[in-house]
Motif scaffolding. Sequence first.
Motif, PDB file in Angstrom:
ATOM      1  N   TRP A   1       0.889  -1.159   0.000  1.00 44.13           N
ATOM      2  CA  TRP A   1       0.000   0.000   0.000  1.00 44.13           C
ATOM      3  C   TRP A   1       0.929   1.211   0.000  1.00 44.13           C
ATOM      4  O   TRP A   1       1.780   1.349   0.885  1.00 44.13           O
ATOM      5  CB  TRP A   1      -0.867   0.034   1.245  1.00 44.13           C
ATOM      6  CG  TRP A   1      -1.590  -1.238   1.558  1.00 44.13           C
ATOM      7  CD1 TRP A   1      -1.076  -2.354   2.150  1.00 44.13           C
ATOM      8  CD2 TRP A   1      -2.961  -1.534   1.295  1.00 44.13           C
ATOM      9  NE1 TRP A   1      -2.044  -3.322   2.278  1.00 44.13           N
ATOM     10  CE2 TRP A   1      -3.213  -2.845   1.768  1.00 44.13           C
ATOM     11  CE3 TRP A   1      -4.017  -0.815   0.716  1.00 44.13           C
ATOM     12  CZ2 TRP A   1      -4.473  -3.451   1.677  1.00 44.13           C
ATOM     13  CZ3 TRP A   1      -5.263  -1.416   0.631  1.00 44.13           C
ATOM     14  CH2 TRP A   1      -5.481  -2.724   1.102  1.00 44.13           C
ATOM     15  N   GLU A   2       0.779   2.088  -0.996  1.00 48.18           N
ATOM     16  CA  GLU A   2       1.693   3.231  -1.112  1.00 48.18           C
ATOM     17  C   GLU A   2       0.921   4.549  -1.063  1.00 48.18           C
ATOM     18  O   GLU A   2      -0.190   4.639  -1.591  1.00 48.18           O
ATOM     19  CB  GLU A   2       2.438   3.163  -2.452  1.00 48.18           C
ATOM     20  CG  GLU A   2       3.293   1.920  -2.621  1.00 48.18           C
ATOM     21  CD  GLU A   2       3.848   1.808  -4.030  1.00 48.18           C
ATOM     22  OE1 GLU A   2       5.061   1.625  -4.165  1.00 48.18           O
ATOM     23  OE2 GLU A   2       3.065   1.918  -4.994  1.00 48.18           O
ATOM     24  N   TYR A   3       1.551   5.546  -0.452  1.00 47.20           N
ATOM     25  CA  TYR A   3       0.940   6.881  -0.343  1.00 47.20           C
ATOM     26  C   TYR A   3       1.902   7.913  -0.895  1.00 47.20           C
ATOM     27  O   TYR A   3       3.044   8.007  -0.446  1.00 47.20           O
ATOM     28  CB  TYR A   3       0.600   7.181   1.118  1.00 47.20           C
ATOM     29  CG  TYR A   3      -0.493   6.283   1.660  1.00 47.20           C
ATOM     30  CD1 TYR A   3      -1.826   6.686   1.632  1.00 47.20           C
ATOM     31  CD2 TYR A   3      -0.194   5.024   2.177  1.00 47.20           C
ATOM     32  CE1 TYR A   3      -2.836   5.856   2.112  1.00 47.20           C
ATOM     33  CE2 TYR A   3      -1.195   4.189   2.662  1.00 47.20           C
ATOM     34  CZ  TYR A   3      -2.521   4.615   2.628  1.00 47.20           C
ATOM     35  OH  TYR A   3      -3.517   3.795   3.093  1.00 47.20           O
ATOM     36  N   PHE A   4       1.454   8.667  -1.893  1.00 46.89           N
ATOM     37  CA  PHE A   4       2.279   9.670  -2.561  1.00 46.89           C
ATOM     38  C   PHE A   4       1.691  11.066  -2.397  1.00 46.89           C
ATOM     39  O   PHE A   4       0.483  11.229  -2.321  1.00 46.89           O
ATOM     40  CB  PHE A   4       2.322   9.417  -4.078  1.00 46.89           C
ATOM     41  CG  PHE A   4       3.031   8.160  -4.488  1.00 46.89           C
ATOM     42  CD1 PHE A   4       4.346   8.189  -4.891  1.00 46.89           C
ATOM     43  CD2 PHE A   4       2.352   6.944  -4.497  1.00 46.89           C
ATOM     44  CE1 PHE A   4       4.999   7.031  -5.295  1.00 46.89           C
ATOM     45  CE2 PHE A   4       2.991   5.786  -4.894  1.00 46.89           C
ATOM     46  CZ  PHE A   4       4.320   5.821  -5.292  1.00 46.89           C
ATOM     47  N   ILE A   5       2.601  12.062  -2.380  1.00 45.95           N
ATOM     48  CA  ILE A   5       2.175  13.437  -2.659  1.00 45.95           C
ATOM     49  C   ILE A   5       3.060  13.912  -3.796  1.00 45.95           C
ATOM     50  O   ILE A   5       4.283  13.830  -3.717  1.00 45.95           O
ATOM     51  CB  ILE A   5       2.308  14.363  -1.433  1.00 45.95           C
ATOM     52  CG1 ILE A   5       1.190  14.034  -0.425  1.00 45.95           C
ATOM     53  CG2 ILE A   5       2.217  15.826  -1.867  1.00 45.95           C
ATOM     54  CD1 ILE A   5       1.140  14.950   0.776  1.00 45.95           C
ATOM     55  N   GLY A   6       2.419  14.391  -4.866  1.00 48.30           N
ATOM     56  CA  GLY A   6       3.192  14.669  -6.069  1.00 48.30           C
ATOM     57  C   GLY A   6       3.773  13.349  -6.548  1.00 48.30           C
ATOM     58  O   GLY A   6       3.076  12.348  -6.604  1.00 48.30           O
ATOM     59  N   ASN A   7       5.059  13.320  -6.847  1.00 46.80           N
ATOM     60  CA  ASN A   7       5.660  12.050  -7.237  1.00 46.80           C
ATOM     61  C   ASN A   7       6.467  11.421  -6.111  1.00 46.80           C
ATOM     62  O   ASN A   7       7.195  10.458  -6.324  1.00 46.80           O
ATOM     63  CB  ASN A   7       6.565  12.240  -8.474  1.00 46.80           C
ATOM     64  CG  ASN A   7       5.727  12.452  -9.718  1.00 46.80           C
ATOM     65  OD1 ASN A   7       4.660  11.829  -9.879  1.00 46.80           O
ATOM     66  ND2 ASN A   7       6.172  13.355 -10.583  1.00 46.80           N
ATOM     67  N   ARG A   8       6.343  12.017  -4.931  1.00 44.40           N
ATOM     68  CA  ARG A   8       7.167  11.548  -3.826  1.00 44.40           C
ATOM     69  C   ARG A   8       6.424  10.515  -2.984  1.00 44.40           C
ATOM     70  O   ARG A   8       5.302  10.753  -2.533  1.00 44.40           O
ATOM     71  CB  ARG A   8       7.579  12.734  -2.950  1.00 44.40           C
ATOM     72  CG  ARG A   8       8.540  12.323  -1.872  1.00 44.40           C
ATOM     73  CD  ARG A   8       9.057  13.475  -1.034  1.00 44.40           C
ATOM     74  NE  ARG A   8       9.498  12.906   0.241  1.00 44.40           N
ATOM     75  CZ  ARG A   8       9.061  13.294   1.420  1.00 44.40           C
ATOM     76  NH1 ARG A   8       8.176  14.278   1.512  1.00 44.40           N
ATOM     77  NH2 ARG A   8       9.488  12.704   2.512  1.00 44.40           N
ATOM     78  N   LEU A   9       7.062   9.372  -2.800  1.00 44.01           N
ATOM     79  CA  LEU A   9       6.489   8.328  -1.963  1.00 44.01           C
ATOM     80  C   LEU A   9       6.665   8.722  -0.498  1.00 44.01           C
ATOM     81  O   LEU A   9       7.785   8.854  -0.010  1.00 44.01           O
ATOM     82  CB  LEU A   9       7.188   6.997  -2.238  1.00 44.01           C
ATOM     83  CG  LEU A   9       6.714   5.803  -1.401  1.00 44.01           C
ATOM     84  CD1 LEU A   9       5.275   5.437  -1.724  1.00 44.01           C
ATOM     85  CD2 LEU A   9       7.626   4.599  -1.640  1.00 44.01           C
ATOM     86  N   VAL A  10       5.558   8.919   0.200  1.00 41.45           N
ATOM     87  CA  VAL A  10       5.624   9.351   1.597  1.00 41.45           C
ATOM     88  C   VAL A  10       5.639   8.139   2.523  1.00 41.45           C
ATOM     89  O   VAL A  10       6.331   8.134   3.542  1.00 41.45           O
ATOM     90  CB  VAL A  10       4.431  10.276   1.939  1.00 41.45           C
ATOM     91  CG1 VAL A  10       4.484  10.724   3.396  1.00 41.45           C
ATOM     92  CG2 VAL A  10       4.411  11.478   1.013  1.00 41.45           C
ATOM     93  N   ALA A  11       4.879   7.114   2.182  1.00 45.50           N
ATOM     94  CA  ALA A  11       4.836   5.925   3.041  1.00 45.50           C
ATOM     95  C   ALA A  11       4.480   4.703   2.219  1.00 45.50           C
ATOM     96  O   ALA A  11       3.775   4.798   1.210  1.00 45.50           O
ATOM     97  CB  ALA A  11       3.817   6.120   4.158  1.00 45.50           C
TER      98      ALA A  11
END
Lengths: 180, 254
Positions: free
Chosen positions: B110-120
């Motif tokens: 399960w991945e969480y991004f803001i913009g193209n940056r993987l946050v978690a």
Amino acid sequence: MRRAAGGLLLLLVLLLSGCGGDTEVAAHNDTDVMFLQMALEQIGEGEQVAAVAEKSAVNPEIRTLAAELRGQWQVESARMRDWLAAWKQPVTAPSASELHAGHGALHALQDGDIAGLRAAKGTDFDRIAVALLLGNLHNTMETLRMEATGGAYPEVKNLAQSMSTTRQGQIQRLLALAAG
Amino acid sequence: MKRRFTLPALTVAAVTGSMFVAVSPASAHGYISSPPSRQANCASGAVSGCGDIVYEPQSVEQPKGSTQCNGGGSRFTVLNDNSKNWPAASVGSSVTFNWVITARHRTSTWEYFIGNRLVASFNDNGAQPGATKTHTVNFSGYSGRQTVLARWNVADTVNAFYSCVDVNFGGATNPTPTTPGPTPTTPAPTTPAPTTPTPPPATTNPGSTTWAAGTAYKAGDRVTYAGRSYQCRQAHTAISGWEPPYVAALWTAV
């Protein structure tokens, strides 16, 4: 003798009119049958969740919604069973049927889900109950929309149509509860 | 209740014919319900003009690797439309995401991004999710309005499920309400708005009223519908589709 013959004639006329009074013929198709079997299965799963939710949810809106669903399911499922019985079809869908594969998950609930729900407390309970009910109703919506597009029997299609409207309204209430 | 006779020959023909009805691939499996994702805001009626996604918010399934809210492809492109007035939930730097799951796919991550940056990223190592799924993600350093892209990467298919969640970190400058106040454009009906196909004619029978969807009836209540009288057999709240002539379990003609 004349009397007896007249009586027989009358009986015959009565029998004929009894049978011939309704000559309407409506054909059902395999989608109708599949819809009824799947909907009954999904209602059965929803009932398991709603029964626990009606009793134990903290938020009274969840209890109300669960009670409302259970009442509606009771009436809907009675009609569904009537049709299947009239068509001499089993109430339970053949589990390995490939026809069912593409339409919603038949067995969305798994062992332990209900136990897990029962074990949850307070806002955790409410969160899980809402998520399980939403999952159940989303799968139901798929089945209902399948019937609306692929079914043939007018009364069954009408039921699916009215159920879609009702369920979508309930999904909206659940989503508001989930967001809140 | 009207009985209809079905000819066996017709039944056989219908059954045989529909064996060849194309079965569309299963495409329904999960989305974020809280804070409301874009598809949740569509399905709840908070945002209008969304198209078919309102009936299947769980169906945003596309090949893995996209950074678009609809996962790429041609379906549900409305989810990519940033000009739509998506409500943004007011949140702190730590956000808890709740998923609604309609099918339990074995999961890689399960991945969480803001913009193209993987946050978690949360690695499930191919396990099946439980009845619900919840992740808490730390977004320290972000402020203001942001769109979080969540990807549920299925372990045993090439696909992922996509959910975009609009949030406002800090919440102070957010013009949209903090509590889930749906925008008033499409009021979410709390009771199903039934469409009665044939409004029953008003009658003046003493002691009975005209059947109406939305009414709570108790056993013994009398109503008229389409010129006939019925007595309620068990308490219920009427909805469209439960008209007295069609539901023998609820109404007896009198």
